[in-house]
Write a protein that holds these residues in place. Structure first.
Motif, mmCIF file in Angstrom:
data_model
loop_
_atom_site.group_PDB
_atom_site.id
_atom_site.type_symbol
_atom_site.label_atom_id
_atom_site.label_comp_id
_atom_site.label_asym_id
_atom_site.label_seq_id
_atom_site.Cartn_x
_atom_site.Cartn_y
_atom_site.Cartn_z
ATOM 1 N N ARG A 71 0.841 -1.196 0.000
ATOM 2 C CA ARG A 71 0.000 0.000 0.000
ATOM 3 C C ARG A 71 0.877 1.247 0.000
ATOM 4 N NH1 ARG A 71 -3.914 -2.219 4.655
ATOM 5 N NH2 ARG A 71 -1.860 -2.702 5.475
ATOM 6 N N PRO A 72 0.329 2.381 -0.496
ATOM 7 C CA PRO A 72 1.143 3.603 -0.591
ATOM 8 C C PRO A 72 1.811 3.954 0.731
ATOM 9 C CG PRO A 72 -1.010 3.946 -1.597
ATOM 10 C CD PRO A 72 -1.026 2.569 -1.020
ATOM 11 N N GLU A 73 1.056 3.834 1.830
ATOM 12 C CA GLU A 73 1.663 4.252 3.104
ATOM 13 C C GLU A 73 2.840 3.347 3.486
ATOM 14 O OE1 GLU A 73 -1.612 3.441 2.654
ATOM 15 O OE2 GLU A 73 -2.511 2.656 4.488
ATOM 16 N N ALA A 76 5.817 4.407 1.365
ATOM 17 C CA ALA A 76 6.368 5.647 1.908
ATOM 18 C C ALA A 76 7.208 5.348 3.143
ATOM 19 C CB ALA A 76 5.232 6.617 2.246
ATOM 20 N N ARG C 187 -1.996 9.396 2.362
ATOM 21 C CA ARG C 187 -1.452 8.038 2.308
ATOM 22 C C ARG C 187 -0.111 8.015 1.585
ATOM 23 N NH1 ARG C 187 -5.677 3.517 0.610
ATOM 24 N NH2 ARG C 187 -3.938 2.231 1.337
ATOM 25 N N LEU C 188 0.020 8.806 0.530
ATOM 26 C CA LEU C 188 1.285 8.854 -0.195
ATOM 27 C C LEU C 188 2.410 9.366 0.699
ATOM 28 C CD1 LEU C 188 0.065 10.191 -3.649
ATOM 29 C CD2 LEU C 188 1.075 7.956 -3.194
ATOM 30 N N GLY C 190 2.618 8.554 3.792
ATOM 31 C CA GLY C 190 2.898 7.549 4.807
ATOM 32 C C GLY C 190 1.861 7.485 5.924
ATOM 33 N N VAL C 191 0.788 8.274 5.806
ATOM 34 C CA VAL C 191 -0.270 8.209 6.811
ATOM 35 C C VAL C 191 -1.007 6.883 6.645
ATOM 36 C CG1 VAL C 191 -2.489 9.185 7.494
ATOM 37 C CG2 VAL C 191 -0.574 10.690 6.981
#
Lengths: 234, 346, 305
Positions: A71-73, A76, C187-188, C190-191
């Protein structure tokens, strides 16, 4: 190996194949440019790396480990930071809050002080720290977006058209900052429309058209306008 | 597309209604009431579909038009001699006016339509949540006023002694009228323009379609059908304000969503299917034999089954049982075609 | 009928206190609904059934001779479990659906829970026993004010204060605010989506349980429709205030509760049954004038429903 590897990547939205079999590598201390006309698949590539676009084939590896399907998070938090197209600043939050949002991608992976680096690189972020981000100028917002990405202390920095809509002088500031970021040892993947400047700045540049890799250029090729134009028109 | 190929779109729902009616005639007199009730619900859901289905905008206000229609038809048909007892506080004009069955239904439709127009004129400018809450507010106000105001009806007491003229024939014919009107509307330029706004509001607006006006047209027509259906309903059974409030709003929305809110067929199939299940479990309270299997369920089971069913359909098949499609012969992407037509005509 | 409003009754201090208390409780409910809307774009119509469940927990607590604190604990437990179940079983599978589908789904959940309660607990209403003693008046500077009203106002202020600290002073709060503004970008960065949504759901459950305690004591009559009308009014208030920002939503909830309390006190006795109409007429007027919210600046990003 360290850095980011994209191997034979394909991205598809419904019937539209945005990226077809793209391969590239970005090593620490390197800027890789990704240029090409609108709709070439540049942004889709970045979003596929981040896990926010549907990957239909190929692999994306971070320090040798595949991150496809994350997932993106998660991506990251593993050290890939994106400066999204259009900056995507949270206009209702303060400059400082925007920077602290960047810390969300830090996780326990690192103990580097990304915030300090962001402040060092872009002093205005300290100066305007308690201002609402929405009132900043476009150039200041771009600096904030890059600072926010750096706050996560990433290994890989992805930038999606950071020079879009900026005055030439501001573009100079942004590109100069990218050089410093590279020299600090980050791997930088830069998506741009300003082809000539990007080729001149980057260590390697790839020209993308219709989702496919057309041409790879070194920084010495910046003067070779004809090859660039030919790649765009091909 | 040719008329012949489109015919199933209206014929299939109509035949389903007729089949239901025939089934109702075939069963015992005791069970016939359930079938009549089902047909009235179909009429209500078809009215709901005319607005929600064609516009893609959610409205919680539809049952207030059903209620207003029921009040109109009810107050105007209670025998004059009964009025002083049934409606002690009623306005003089209403106390002395009486009309026949058909006239009461027609007037119910008119009052429903006029009320919907008056409400829709300002409200159709809203969209999104604001529109949802505003239509809910209309439902609350209508229920509140009808439930307490003796000047216009029975207030807290509810209706009694309304002539029970809605039998299986009246319900069937009424239901078919609603289906015919709904179908005719969606085939007109207005209907096609509204459906274009549903698919792509920006493109429709760019093509010169007034979203506000088209929604208002549908809202008014839906209000008229709702009023008419309310008239049918009050002639079927004694109603009170709370019979035409949240529960009915929920059940009719459930029918539309379960069937598929995008098509007339979906509205009819949903109404029939949900009513079938609902009626079965309601009737099963007094034990029912299913193929020799002795079933005993507690009161209230019907609502629970319905709630679970609706949640499941929303999760597993959010576009409903029919997928929001009309039953017609080979087709192409109609919404786009409609948009083109709408562009050409405006 | 409407013109009778001209002969209003005088406004008294107890009325103001009751109105403040109702405003306080509605403000808490508004935050509970607004937080979940912020991160999920989901209007939880079934919020009232959480409150109903809490009310029944209190009623059964008193029936089983629980101490007050035990009853309240039971109420919080029941409401939290139900909130989490609702999220897991219904909201999560619908997370990518359109706002309309989600709204109708919560409508269905509300109807479902209400009927389960009817089947399980019967049509007769239950009371909350000794907790109702909190309705006794306190003498404050010569004015008789219900104990529960004071408690409600104090608790609401306390909760809102803590919540404000959480939202503005902690990373989680920052992430929740960012997610409400632009979930994708958050979200991108990192949340973590699940953590933010989970937090919003849990907090909304805690607020529902708190509201349930106050509403149960105030009304002292728990039935299957308990909390339903309150939720409808609060939803209207939240939309009127401005759905997707915590402070406008809270103010909207407070305002509609306060207005209901005041109107309920000053309307002539023979007009109080039209209280609902007055409130909802006001809702319509405000929506027409400020469709994006009374307390928001500029255009709110409201979904098409």
């Amino acid at each position: 190996m360290t850095g980011l590897e994209v191997e034979n990547l394909s991205v598809r939205y419904g019937a539209v194949e945005a990226v077809r079999g793209l391969s590239l590598e970005v090593r620490p201390g390197q800027i890789v440019g990704l240029i090409g006309p609108n709709g070439a698949g540049k942004s889709s590539t970045l979003h596929a790396i981040m896990g926010s676009a549907p990957i239909t084939g190929g692999d994306v590896r971070l320090d040798g480990t595949s991150i496809v399907g994350r997932r993106p998070e998660e991506v990251a938090r593993r050290g890939v930071a994106l400066v999204p197209e259009g900056r995507r600043i949270f206009g209702e939050l303060t400059v400082d809050e925007n920077l602290r949002l960047g810390l969300a991608g830090r996780s326990a992976r690192t103990n580097g002080d990304g915030l300090a680096r962001a402040h060092e690189l872009f002093p205005i972020l300290r100066e305007f720290r308690s201002r609402q981000a929405g009132v900043l100028s476009g150039g200041q917002q771009q600096q904030l977006a890059i600072g926010r990405a750096l706050a996560a202390d990433p290994e890989i920095l992805l930038l999606d058209e950071p020079s879009l809509g900026l005055a030439p002088k501001i573009v100079d500031i942004v590109f100069e900052a990218l050089t410093q970021i590279r020299d600090a040892g980050l791997a930088v993947l830069l998506v741009e429309q300003r082809a000539q400047r990007t080729v001149a700045l980057a260590d390697v540049s790839h020209v993308l058209a219709n989702g496919e890799l057309r041409l790879t250029l070194g920084s010495k090729d910046a003067a070779d306008t004809e090859r660039l134009v030919a790649a765009y028109l091909a | 597309m040719s008329v012949a190929r489109r015919l199933p779109e209206v014929l299939v729902p109509a035949l389903l209604v007729v089949a239901t009616a025939l089934l109702g005639l075939a069963v015992s007199n005791y069970l016939e009431g359930y079938f009549v009730n089902t047909l009235v619900k179909v009429a209500i859901v078809v009215g709901l579909y005319v607005f929600i289905g064609n516009s893609g905008v959610l409205s919680f206000g539809q049952i207030s038009f059903v209620a207003v229609g029921a009040w109109t038809a009810g107050v105007l048909t209670v025998p004059r001699a009964d009025k002083p007892i049934a409606f002690p506080g009623i306005a003089h004009f209403l106390a002395t006016t009486n009309v026949g069955n058909s006239a009461s239904l027609a007037l119910a439709a008119v009052v429903g339509g006029v009320f919907a127009f008056a409400v829709g004129l300002p409200l159709m400018r809203l969209s999104g949540l604001a529109a949802g809450i505003a239509t809910f507010a209309v439902l609350e106000i209508t229920n509140n006023v009808l439930g307490y105001e003796g000047l216009i009806g029975p207030a807290l007491n509810g209706f009694s002694s309304v002539p029970p003229t809605t039998g299986i024939w009246q319900a069937t014919i009424g239901c078919l009228i609603c289906i015919a009107v709904a179908y005719a509307y969606q085939r007109t330029r207005f209907g096609r323009m509204l459906r274009a706004t549903r698919e792509d509001p920006a493109a429709a607006a760019a093509a010169g379609i007034s979203i506000h006006r088209q929604r208002l047209v549908a809202f008014t027509l839906a209000g008229a059908l709702a009023g008419f259906a309310g008239g049918l309903y009050v002639h079927l059974q004694p109603l009170a304000a709370n019979d035409l409030f949240l529960d009915l709003t929920f059940i009719t929305l459930a029918m539309l969503v379960v069937g598929g809110s995008g098509s007339l067929l979906g509205a009819v199939v949903g109404a029939l299917a949900v009513n079938g299940i609902y009626t079965f479990f309601t009737a099963a309270v007094n034990t029912v034999d299913v193929f020799g299997w002795h079933l005993h369920v507690r009161a209230g089971t019907a609502e629970i089954v319905l709630g679970v069913l609706m949640v499941l359909v929303l999760i597993l098949r959010p576009s409903g049982l029919t997928g929001g499609r009309e039953l017609s012969l080979p087709r192409r992407r109609r919404a786009l075609a409609d948009l083109e037509k709408a562009r050409a005509t405006t | 009928m409407i013109l009778g409003i001209l002969s209003l009754q005088p406004l008294t201090w107890p009325t103001v206190a009751t109105a403040l208390a109702l405003g306080g409780v509605y403000a808490l409910m508004a935050v509970g609904i607004g937080l979940v809307f912020g991160v999920l774009r989901l209007v939880n119509f079934a919020y009232g059934q959480l409150i109903m469940a809490g009310g029944y927990a209190l009623a059964y607590g008193s029936l089983w001779n629980f101490a007050t604190w035990q009853s309240i604990l039971l109420c919080f437990g029941v409401v939290l479990v139900l909130t989490v179940l609702m999220d897991r079983l219904v909201f999560r599978p619908l997370r990518t659906s359109s706002p309309t589908v989600m709204l109708v789904a919560t409508f269905a959940v509300a109807f479902l829970l209400q009927n389960i309660a009817l089947l399980k607990f019967g049509p007769l209403s239950k009371n909350v026993g000794s907790l109702a003693q909190l309705n006794a008046p306190w003498d404050i500077f010569g004015v008789q004010i219900k104990e529960i009203a004071v408690l409600a106002v104090v608790t609401a202020l306390g909760c809102l204060f803590i919540l404000q600290l959480l939202l503005t002073r902690t990373p989680l709060g920052l992430h929740m605010r960012a997610a409400a503004m632009d979930f994708r970008t958050a979200r991108l960065l990192g949340v973590r989506a699940n953590r933010v949504i989970g937090a919003a759901v849990i907090i909304s459950g805690l607020l529902a349980a708190t509201s349930a305690v106050f509403l149960s004591v105030q009304e002292n009559s728990i039935s299957s429709t308990f909390g339903l009308q309150d939720t409808i009014i609060v939803l209207a208030g939240v939309v009127v205030g401005g759905m997707n920002r915590p402070i406008p939503a809270t103010l909207g909830g407070f305002s509609i509760g306060f207005a209901t309390g005041i109107l309920g006190g000053v309307l002539p006795a023979d007009k109080t049954q039209y209280l609902t109409s007055f409130i909802f007429a006001a809702v319509i007027v405000v929506l027409l004038v400020r469709p994006n919210g009374l307390f928001t600046r500029g255009g709110g990003a409201v979904e098409r429903v």
